[in-house]
Design an enzyme around this catalytic site. Sequence first.
Site, PDB file in Angstrom:
ATOM      1  N   GLY A  12      -1.594  31.840  22.561  1.00  0.00           N
ATOM      2  CA  GLY A  12      -1.141  30.451  22.477  1.00  0.00           C
ATOM      3  C   GLY A  12       0.053  30.195  23.377  1.00  0.00           C
ATOM      4  O   GLY A  12       0.961  29.437  23.033  1.00  0.00           O
ATOM      5  N   ALA A  13       0.049  30.826  24.556  1.00  0.00           N
ATOM      6  CA  ALA A  13       1.237  30.804  25.418  1.00  0.00           C
ATOM      7  C   ALA A  13       1.203  29.682  26.449  1.00  0.00           C
ATOM      8  O   ALA A  13       2.030  29.652  27.346  1.00  0.00           O
ATOM      9  CB  ALA A  13       1.399  32.154  26.116  1.00  0.00           C
ATOM     10  N   ASP A  62     -10.180  31.790  22.321  1.00  0.00           N
ATOM     11  CA  ASP A  62      -9.848  31.408  20.948  1.00  0.00           C
ATOM     12  C   ASP A  62      -9.604  32.694  20.158  1.00  0.00           C
ATOM     13  O   ASP A  62     -10.515  33.513  20.004  1.00  0.00           O
ATOM     14  CB  ASP A  62     -11.035  30.631  20.375  1.00  0.00           C
ATOM     15  CG  ASP A  62     -10.820  30.173  18.943  1.00  0.00           C
ATOM     16  OD1 ASP A  62      -9.917  30.707  18.265  1.00  0.00           O
ATOM     17  OD2 ASP A  62     -11.575  29.287  18.504  1.00  0.00           O
ATOM     18  N   VAL A  63      -8.384  32.855  19.654  1.00  0.00           N
ATOM     19  CA  VAL A  63      -8.042  34.112  18.960  1.00  0.00           C
ATOM     20  C   VAL A  63      -8.850  34.310  17.672  1.00  0.00           C
ATOM     21  O   VAL A  63      -8.887  35.417  17.140  1.00  0.00           O
ATOM     22  CB  VAL A  63      -6.528  34.208  18.626  1.00  0.00           C
ATOM     23  CG1 VAL A  63      -5.696  34.298  19.884  1.00  0.00           C
ATOM     24  CG2 VAL A  63      -6.068  33.058  17.733  1.00  0.00           C
ATOM     25  N   ASN A  89       1.129  34.447  18.475  1.00  0.00           N
ATOM     26  CA  ASN A  89       1.843  33.158  18.409  1.00  0.00           C
ATOM     27  C   ASN A  89       0.909  31.964  18.233  1.00  0.00           C
ATOM     28  O   ASN A  89       1.349  30.924  17.734  1.00  0.00           O
ATOM     29  CB  ASN A  89       2.676  32.994  19.695  1.00  0.00           C
ATOM     30  CG  ASN A  89       3.153  31.576  19.882  1.00  0.00           C
ATOM     31  OD1 ASN A  89       4.163  31.168  19.296  1.00  0.00           O
ATOM     32  ND2 ASN A  89       2.431  30.762  20.664  1.00  0.00           N
ATOM     33  N   TYR A 154      -1.292  25.334   5.807  1.00  0.00           N
ATOM     34  CA  TYR A 154      -0.391  25.892   6.833  1.00  0.00           C
ATOM     35  C   TYR A 154       0.566  26.903   6.202  1.00  0.00           C
ATOM     36  O   TYR A 154       0.703  28.027   6.693  1.00  0.00           O
ATOM     37  CB  TYR A 154       0.376  24.755   7.511  1.00  0.00           C
ATOM     38  CG  TYR A 154       1.292  25.200   8.637  1.00  0.00           C
ATOM     39  CD1 TYR A 154       0.789  25.433   9.914  1.00  0.00           C
ATOM     40  CD2 TYR A 154       2.662  25.390   8.421  1.00  0.00           C
ATOM     41  CE1 TYR A 154       1.637  25.838  10.949  1.00  0.00           C
ATOM     42  CE2 TYR A 154       3.506  25.787   9.441  1.00  0.00           C
ATOM     43  CZ  TYR A 154       2.990  26.008  10.709  1.00  0.00           C
ATOM     44  OH  TYR A 154       3.830  26.425  11.722  1.00  0.00           O
ATOM     45  N   ALA A 157      -1.224  30.056   5.152  1.00  0.00           N
ATOM     46  CA  ALA A 157      -1.568  30.922   6.282  1.00  0.00           C
ATOM     47  C   ALA A 157      -0.330  31.659   6.798  1.00  0.00           C
ATOM     48  O   ALA A 157      -0.380  32.852   7.128  1.00  0.00           O
ATOM     49  CB  ALA A 157      -2.209  30.097   7.403  1.00  0.00           C
ATOM     50  N   LYS A 158       0.804  30.949   6.843  1.00  0.00           N
ATOM     51  CA  LYS A 158       2.023  31.586   7.349  1.00  0.00           C
ATOM     52  C   LYS A 158       2.552  32.628   6.356  1.00  0.00           C
ATOM     53  O   LYS A 158       3.092  33.663   6.757  1.00  0.00           O
ATOM     54  CB  LYS A 158       3.087  30.528   7.657  1.00  0.00           C
ATOM     55  CG  LYS A 158       2.731  29.642   8.846  1.00  0.00           C
ATOM     56  CD  LYS A 158       2.467  30.452  10.105  1.00  0.00           C
ATOM     57  CE  LYS A 158       2.499  29.636  11.374  1.00  0.00           C
ATOM     58  NZ  LYS A 158       2.208  30.446  12.584  1.00  0.00           N
TER      59      LYS A 158
HETATM   60  P1  NAP Z   1       2.218  24.244  20.420  1.00  0.00           P
HETATM   61  O1  NAP Z   1       3.189  23.722  21.411  1.00  0.00           O
HETATM   62  O2  NAP Z   1       1.145  23.358  19.893  1.00  0.00           O
HETATM   63  O3  NAP Z   1       1.573  25.572  21.030  1.00  0.00           O
HETATM   64  C1  NAP Z   1       0.567  26.303  20.371  1.00  0.00           C
HETATM   65  C2  NAP Z   1      -0.413  26.775  21.408  1.00  0.00           C
HETATM   66  O4  NAP Z   1      -1.398  27.608  20.748  1.00  0.00           O
HETATM   67  C3  NAP Z   1      -1.168  25.597  22.038  1.00  0.00           C
HETATM   68  O5  NAP Z   1      -1.193  25.739  23.441  1.00  0.00           O
HETATM   69  C4  NAP Z   1      -2.534  25.731  21.416  1.00  0.00           C
HETATM   70  O6  NAP Z   1      -3.572  25.206  22.191  1.00  0.00           O
HETATM   71  C5  NAP Z   1      -2.662  27.228  21.257  1.00  0.00           C
HETATM   72  N1  NAP Z   1      -3.734  27.563  20.343  1.00  0.00           N
HETATM   73  C6  NAP Z   1      -4.116  26.878  19.233  1.00  0.00           C
HETATM   74  N2  NAP Z   1      -5.161  27.473  18.649  1.00  0.00           N
HETATM   75  C7  NAP Z   1      -5.449  28.560  19.408  1.00  0.00           C
HETATM   76  C8  NAP Z   1      -6.441  29.562  19.332  1.00  0.00           C
HETATM   77  N3  NAP Z   1      -7.351  29.556  18.351  1.00  0.00           N
HETATM   78  N4  NAP Z   1      -6.469  30.537  20.277  1.00  0.00           N
HETATM   79  C9  NAP Z   1      -5.567  30.541  21.280  1.00  0.00           C
HETATM   80  N5  NAP Z   1      -4.605  29.604  21.412  1.00  0.00           N
HETATM   81  C10 NAP Z   1      -4.539  28.624  20.488  1.00  0.00           C
HETATM   82  O7  NAP Z   1       2.959  24.789  19.120  1.00  0.00           O
HETATM   83  P2  NAP Z   1       4.337  25.602  18.936  1.00  0.00           P
HETATM   84  O8  NAP Z   1       5.236  24.731  18.179  1.00  0.00           O
HETATM   85  O9  NAP Z   1       4.769  26.221  20.209  1.00  0.00           O
HETATM   86  O10 NAP Z   1       3.817  26.727  17.915  1.00  0.00           O
HETATM   87  C11 NAP Z   1       3.699  28.099  18.274  1.00  0.00           C
HETATM   88  C12 NAP Z   1       3.685  28.917  17.000  1.00  0.00           C
HETATM   89  O11 NAP Z   1       4.935  28.722  16.315  1.00  0.00           O
HETATM   90  C13 NAP Z   1       2.605  28.509  16.004  1.00  0.00           C
HETATM   91  O12 NAP Z   1       2.089  29.663  15.374  1.00  0.00           O
HETATM   92  C14 NAP Z   1       3.357  27.641  15.021  1.00  0.00           C
HETATM   93  O13 NAP Z   1       2.709  27.592  13.767  1.00  0.00           O
HETATM   94  C15 NAP Z   1       4.685  28.360  14.982  1.00  0.00           C
HETATM   95  N6  NAP Z   1       5.813  27.569  14.503  1.00  0.00           N
HETATM   96  C16 NAP Z   1       6.198  26.425  15.143  1.00  0.00           C
HETATM   97  C17 NAP Z   1       7.302  25.732  14.668  1.00  0.00           C
HETATM   98  C18 NAP Z   1       7.788  24.470  15.316  1.00  0.00           C
HETATM   99  O14 NAP Z   1       8.659  23.807  14.739  1.00  0.00           O
HETATM  100  N7  NAP Z   1       7.335  24.101  16.489  1.00  0.00           N
HETATM  101  C19 NAP Z   1       7.987  26.177  13.526  1.00  0.00           C
HETATM  102  C20 NAP Z   1       7.568  27.342  12.905  1.00  0.00           C
HETATM  103  C21 NAP Z   1       6.475  28.028  13.406  1.00  0.00           C
HETATM  104  P3  NAP Z   1      -4.063  23.678  21.861  1.00  0.00           P
HETATM  105  O15 NAP Z   1      -2.877  22.789  22.070  1.00  0.00           O
HETATM  106  O16 NAP Z   1      -5.179  23.480  22.800  1.00  0.00           O
HETATM  107  O17 NAP Z   1      -4.483  23.670  20.398  1.00  0.00           O
END
Ligand code: NAP
Length: 247
Positions: A12-13, A62-63, A89, A154, A157-158
């Site tokens: 998810g990078a 897709d992971v 991630n 959510y 899962a976390k």
């Molecule tokens: P983001 O900007 O939406 O980035 C997540 C990336 O993961 C997106 O590019 C997404 O692609 C990709 N992805 C989704 N499903 C996937 C799959 N099945 N296989 C491969 N890639 C996939 O979100 P983020 O905020 O950076 O989140 C990153 C991680 O941090 C997540 O696990 C999230 O739950 C966690 N997190 C985030 C926050 C926050 O406040 N932002 C807080 C706590 C934890 P698409 O956009 O195409 O779906």
Amino acid sequence: MMSQKPSAIVTGAGSGIGRAIALRLAADGYAVLVNDLSEDRALSVASEIVEAGGAATAVAGDVARPEDVAVVHAAAVAAHGDVALLVNNAGIAHQAAFEHLEVGDFDRMFAVHVRGNFLMTKAVLPSMLARGEGVIINIASQLGQIGGIELVHYSGAKAAIIGMTKSLAREVSSRGVRVNAVAPGPINTPLVQGLSAEWQERKKRELPLGRFGEPDEVAATVAFLASPAASLFVGQTLGPNSGDVML
Ligand code: NAP
């Protein structure tokens, strides 16, 4: 020719926290396999790394799909050698009151976060154990620790990721593989920017630090856990969370 840098995979990078982690690890000397659902975004982050003088390869996938995970893992090994560091991630956001939560929403949430984590870890672990070294870092969330309204799937899962982190750490740390989790608070990424402005303002006021985190502040925690400086951290969940949750 195969790069001499240690090989890392970040799932998810293509966006947000994962992108920041990939850039930081590349700057720290890793050769990074940049995975994302979107090929364009994975390529764009990999290009950013290469343009900055680092080593990166982009692979869409897709992971949650075993066949995609096999392709991502094989590409990382072919391009950069056996994987020294995996950062699980990839994640999605979705919010719904429990009465309106559909089984499909629940299944997809667990597929991406939990099944994806399981499959990616299964892929890299055998060679880490064979070499007697490796680091796995799972991106959880503080919502897996405290729960969240309309976020049963959510948060569940976390929380599962935190439990998996502890269990695997107990199982493999004596064989040289360190497993830890990071549970961020609200971080400025597309995932959080998609939530309502009212929610964002209220949340900022609640935070002891008074602001959301930036993706590179989470990447700094990951870089620490990946480094030898974190040699005593086993099965831990670190919280870069602006003081929202204090454990
Ligand atoms: P983001 O900007 O939406 O980035 C997540 C990336 O993961 C997106 O590019 C997404 O692609 C990709 N992805 C989704 N499903 C996937 C799959 N099945 N296989 C491969 N890639 C996939 O979100 P983020 O905020 O950076 O989140 C990153 C991680 O941090 C997540 O696990 C999230 O739950 C966690 N997190 C985030 C926050 C926050 O406040 N932002 C807080 C706590 C934890 P698409 O956009 O195409 O779906």
